[in-house]
Design a protein around this motif. Structure first.
Motif, PDB file in Angstrom:
ATOM      1  N   LEU A   1       0.823  -1.211   0.000  1.00 53.13           N
ATOM      2  CA  LEU A   1       0.000   0.000   0.000  1.00 53.13           C
ATOM      3  C   LEU A   1       0.856   1.261   0.000  1.00 53.13           C
ATOM      4  O   LEU A   1       0.590   2.200  -0.761  1.00 53.13           O
ATOM      5  N   ILE A   2       1.892   1.321   0.833  1.00 51.56           N
ATOM      6  CA  ILE A   2       2.723   2.532   0.841  1.00 51.56           C
ATOM      7  C   ILE A   2       3.518   2.642  -0.451  1.00 51.56           C
ATOM      8  O   ILE A   2       3.735   3.746  -0.966  1.00 51.56           O
ATOM      9  N   CYS A   3       3.925   1.513  -1.014  1.00 52.31           N
ATOM     10  CA  CYS A   3       4.628   1.543  -2.298  1.00 52.31           C
ATOM     11  C   CYS A   3       3.715   2.076  -3.403  1.00 52.31           C
ATOM     12  O   CYS A   3       4.175   2.793  -4.308  1.00 52.31           O
ATOM     13  N   LEU A   4       2.438   1.752  -3.334  1.00 51.03           N
ATOM     14  CA  LEU A   4       1.491   2.272  -4.327  1.00 51.03           C
ATOM     15  C   LEU A   4       1.378   3.785  -4.239  1.00 51.03           C
ATOM     16  O   LEU A   4       1.342   4.477  -5.262  1.00 51.03           O
ATOM     17  N   PHE A   5       1.328   4.316  -3.024  1.00 52.27           N
ATOM     18  CA  PHE A   5       1.272   5.772  -2.866  1.00 52.27           C
ATOM     19  C   PHE A   5       2.543   6.421  -3.428  1.00 52.27           C
ATOM     20  O   PHE A   5       2.474   7.444  -4.120  1.00 52.27           O
ATOM     21  N   ILE A   6       3.691   5.840  -3.112  1.00 48.29           N
ATOM     22  CA  ILE A   6       4.957   6.393  -3.612  1.00 48.29           C
ATOM     23  C   ILE A   6       5.013   6.298  -5.130  1.00 48.29           C
ATOM     24  O   ILE A   6       5.428   7.244  -5.820  1.00 48.29           O
ATOM     25  N   TYR A   7       4.581   5.170  -5.660  1.00 48.46           N
ATOM     26  CA  TYR A   7       4.583   5.005  -7.120  1.00 48.46           C
ATOM     27  C   TYR A   7       3.640   6.007  -7.785  1.00 48.46           C
ATOM     28  O   TYR A   7       3.964   6.568  -8.831  1.00 48.46           O
ATOM     29  N   LEU A   8       2.472   6.242  -7.188  1.00 48.74           N
ATOM     30  CA  LEU A   8       1.542   7.213  -7.762  1.00 48.74           C
ATOM     31  C   LEU A   8       2.167   8.600  -7.804  1.00 48.74           C
ATOM     32  O   LEU A   8       1.992   9.346  -8.789  1.00 48.74           O
ATOM     33  N   GLY A   9       2.893   8.962  -6.748  1.00 51.86           N
ATOM     34  CA  GLY A   9       3.590  10.250  -6.756  1.00 51.86           C
ATOM     35  C   GLY A   9       4.599  10.337  -7.883  1.00 51.86           C
ATOM     36  O   GLY A   9       4.699  11.360  -8.579  1.00 51.86           O
ATOM     37  N   TYR A  10       5.352   9.257  -8.074  1.00 49.75           N
ATOM     38  CA  TYR A  10       6.330   9.209  -9.156  1.00 49.75           C
ATOM     39  C   TYR A  10       5.633   9.278 -10.514  1.00 49.75           C
ATOM     40  O   TYR A  10       6.070  10.000 -11.426  1.00 49.75           O
TER      41      TYR A  10
END
Length: 869
Positions: free
Chosen positions: A230-239
């Motif tokens: 879940l946190i990786c998804l948020f970081i990926y969305l930012g990228y």
């Protein structure tokens, strides 16, 4: 694993050194560049070893409740069967708990034993697979992330200590949640790989991301991996938003493709474990029920765990204060109060015999109990808020959003509308319990953001205005909360719990306890305020210092020391020298009791019921086939049998024991226990130090029935258990009606069926009948996995009596065999074995490629570009 990561780093960096002349300055430069990393490893090794010194230096073990339960899950029995196993034989079924269930314990492996990437973690296991090694690994992995983010060595050490010694990590080690702890320890590696991929360091980004995901999945605590995703998804969305704005679609596609490929490759070596989790997710209490009874509130029935069960351990809204002030909610259940406490004084005045401390229900949150608070560290919280003020990179908002999302998830029932929606509609979320575990992600992000912001300040990337606003904001929020809670603890909190009533405390005791709860919060608030002011003081001094480089080193080292002292002091409240015992002490837990010794004289196949918390203990399973046990993913149907039948029969047996004058007085109650009897419960332990009760009404391993009742659905099937005598009548769901087509029960008083041989994965029976009969087996029905054969030919078997197996047996003498060979599991373990070997080869190739680069003096260092996220 961590050692391999540093081999990557060193090899990748050392190639730059080959460009230099081999003179006296070369070694000095080498030591200057890489000595700091060696220093960091020494620091991590030292503090891990000192904290866990009884284990590291004296050979003691942490007394870990969950590990003791794990050891009791039939492993003694499995060892016995493993010693007599045929070459190539394996078993993934155990009859040690709940009448039998898959994948709890076993022996052998259906896949070839090939070398895998996992061999590189052996050094960490030597340091302490269950204690020191976990904390050391967590700090090293976080340090790796900090280095890739361009943080200086002392700040990197500070952040690593903040992550490794977060109170939650220490508390779960004390509790024995070892796989959970290992997954948390490796989380920073996944983020490190993402950072490198975002920097277009494709080789090393892919390598680290692959390793991070593989390690996370390998340790098998899917809930922790889920939160990481879940946190990786948020970081990926930012990228992704960033790249879309730049119209860098090709770069976005490349990064996405590499990450997707890494996930696939990382999962494949863990296919066996993933299959087990998937399979149990369908059939265990984490899967949907077939019963149609609605919840009391009429709420939607979950397709996974029961919502109340999943949300039982939800963090309270105001309880989030413990992130900043550890004793804001009284610490752990059953806390200790010293001689200066109000309760101690009251007990003394009442003439009570007290020692140096008294134990009391100091925790007052809305959970039934807790081992201790989630405490990030006062200075870490201050630095996190400061970082949110001073970091200019917009990626911080995506990280912040993900952190807040996970915090809201941790609130569970205390933010009910939000979490109920997620529970029913967020994929896989209803398979997990103890939702407060979501705080593992904030515990990772707080030090990342805090150290990131501190790096910006010490690198002079923050102007005076931003620094001033950040310091005021961080002091006002964290210092202000601590100040108010110190001076006026009752302004925020009332220190009463809904669970207090269960203790039935006299007024004088309860009033004193409330005073002590407030005192605990107040004193820890002062403690937190001191650490915040000391950290802020260092930064104010740095802002005025003229020699910025020297001041930056002093501030970084000072922050590291303050964080260590802060977390060390709190952690020792929950895991200290008193928690360590000698290995012999641990072995004594499973020393056979009088009841065990007596039961073990019986060499036939039977089951045992322990009346002392049968579904919260595994000691019985250590030696016997148990009716009870403890497991977070017991079969759904067995749990429903417990709820609808077994608990009532156990209660009846206990009442009969209380009232019985002789053994004969117990017989009517034992005879009426139809569900326990159909599970072949031959022995009942009521006092471990007394011989067990022998139940003469246990039905045995198999029997023939004279009647079949075909019912409409699951509701009717389980209801029928209240009326039938399973020794005479079998109840069958209509879904299995085709298996009974053409069969008409014909009583045969001469028919016999007996168990000839038993192994967990293979049961052999002989039947002799004069006509076709329906045989019922006192074994748990589970498909897929179990296959039936009559005289060596495949035969259809089906579920009867809600939980047992049934099969039509032809007239005459026949051999009936049940074998547990789950094809999905066999395929998955083979995929895992070969994939793990392939990844090891890829890692070898990567190391070889690095050496080739060194020789050819090419530049490809992940540290070449030290810009932030």
């Amino acid at each position: 694993m961590v050692g391999l990561l540093f081999v990557f780093i060193l090899l990748n960096g050392l190639k730059d050194e080959f460009k230099k002349k081999t003179d006296n300055l070369y070694m000095q430069d080498l030591v200057k560049k890489w000595g700091k990393h060696v220093l960091a490893l020494i620091v991590f090794l030292a503090i891990s070893a000192v904290y866990f010194s009884p284990a590291v230096f004296e050979g003691k073990q942490v007394r870990q409740g969950d590990m003791e339960k794990h050891a009791g899950m039939g492993h003694s029995q499995m060892d016995k069967y493993a010693k007599t196993a045929q070459p190539g034989e394996f078993s993934a079924w155990s009859d040690a708990m709940f009448g039998g269930m898959p994948y709890v314990s076993g022996y052998g492996n259906p896949a070839p034993q090939l070398p895998s990437y996992g061999v590189v973690s052996s050094l960490l296991l030597k340091l302490g697979a269950y204690d020191a090694g976990i904390v050391f690994a967590g700090m090293v992995c976080f340090y790796l992330l900090m280095c890739i983010m361009g943080v200086n060595v002392w700040l990197a050490i500070a952040g690593s200590i903040a992550f490794g010694f977060t109170s939650f990590n220490i508390i779960i080690i004390e509790a024995g949640h070892i796989t959970q702890a290992w997954v948390i320890a490796f989380m920073p590696v996944t983020l490190a790989g993402m950072v490198l991929l975002f920097k277009k360091k494709w080789l090393w980004g892919a390598a680290l991301f692959l390793l991070g995901v593989a390690c996370s999945v390998n340790y098998g605590h899917i809930q922790m991996t889920y939160y990481l995703v879940l946190i990786c998804l948020f970081i990926y969305l930012g990228y992704a938003v960033w790249k879309v704005k730049e119209k860098a679609f090709a770069e976005l596609a490349k990064t996405t493709g590499i990450m997707a490929a890494c996930v696939i490759v990382a999962v494949m070596p863990n296919a066996g474990g993933m299959y087990v989790n998937w399979d149990l997710g369908q059939h265990s209490i984490r899967g949907a029920t077939e019963l149609t009874t609605t919840t009391p509130s009429g709420e939607k029935i979950s397709s996974g765990l029961d919502k109340d069960y999943a949300f039982a351990w939800s963090y309270g809204k105001s309880e989030l204060l413990t992130l900043l002030v550890p004793n804001a909610y009284g610490g752990g259940s059953g806390g200790m109060l010293g001689s200066d406490s109000e309760l101690y004084k009251e007990l003394k005045a009442k003439g009570a015999q007290v020692g140096k401390e008294v134990q009391a229900p100091t925790y007052w949150g809305d959970k039934s109990f807790t081992s201790g608070p989630v405490y990030f560290g006062a200075l870490v919280c201050f630095l996190f808020v400061l970082g949110m003020f001073v970091i200019r990179n917009p990626m911080k908002w995506w990280v912040f959003a993900g952190t807040m999302f996970l915090i809201l998830m941790a609130l569970g029932r205390n933010f009910d509308s939000f979490n109920t929606f997620l529970f029913h509609y967020l994929p896989l979320y209803n398979k997990f319990r103890t939702v407060e575990f979501a705080l593992v992600i904030p515990e990772l992000i707080f030090p990342i953001v805090g150290i990131w912001g501190l790096k910006e300040i010490l690198s002079d990337n923050v102007d005076a205005k931003a620094f001033k606003h950040g310091m005021i904001g961080a002091l006002a929020i964290t210092g202000g909360l601590s100040l108010i809670l110190w001076i006026m603890p009752s302004a925020f909190l009332d220190f009463r719990s809904s669970f207090d009533a269960q203790y039935q405390l006299p007024d004088w005791y309860y009033n004193a306890l409330l005073i002590d709860r407030a005192s605990l919060a107040s004193s820890d608030a002062l403690r937190s305020l001191v650490f915040i002011l000391l950290g802020a003081g260092l930064l104010f001094w740095y802002n005025k210092a003229k020699d910025k480089p020297t001041a930056a080193i002093i501030v970084s080292a000072g922050v590291a020391i303050l964080i260590l002292v802060d977390l060390w002091g709190v952690d020792k409240r929950y895991l200290n020298d008193s928690n360590f015992v000698s290995p012999n002490k641990t072995k004594e837990i499973f020393k056979p009791s009088v009841a065990d010794t007596e039961i073990l004289k019986d060499t036939t196949s039977y089951r045992v019921l322990n009346l002392n918390n049968p579904f919260l203990e595994t000691n019985t399973s250590y030696y016997h086939h148990s009716i009870g046990g403890y497991h977070a993913a017991k079969l759904r149907r067995y749990q429903e049998l417990i709820d609808h039948r077994l608990q009532g029969e156990i209660g009846t047996t206990i009442e009969a024991l209380k009232n019985a004058q002789t053994v004969n007085d117990l017989l009517p109650a034992l005879a009426a226990n139809h569900s326990l009897n159909m599970l072949n419960t031959r022995y009942i332990i009521y006092n471990p130090e007394q011989p067990p009760l022998v139940n003469p009404f246990a039905y045995g391993n198999a029997w023939f029935v004279d009647k079949v009742d075909i019912v409409e659905n699951a509701d009717a099937e389980i209801a029928a258990l209240n009326t039938i005598n399973p020794l005479q009548t079998a109840v069958v769901d209509k879904r299995f009606a085709d298996d009974l087509k053409g069969f008409t029960p014909q009583p045969d008083s001469t028919a016999t069926i007996k168990l000839d041989s038993y192994r967990p994965n293979r049961l052999v029976y002989t039947s002799i009948t004069s006509s076709e009969q329906l045989a019922v087996f006192s074994e748990i029905y589970y498909q897929p996995g179990w296959n039936a054969y009559i005289d060596g030919k495949p035969a259809s078997h089906f579920r009867v009596d809600w939980i047992l197996r049934g099969i039509l047996v032809p007239a005459g003498e026949h051999q009936i065999v049940f074998e547990f060979k789950p094809q999905g599991y066999i395929i998955a373990t083979n995929v895992a074995a070969y994939s793990g070997f392939v990844i090891l080869l890829l890692l070898v190739v990567a190391v070889g490629y690095s050496i080739w680069n060194i020789i050819n003096r090419k530049k490809n260092s992940p540290f070449r570009d030290n810009e932030n996220l």
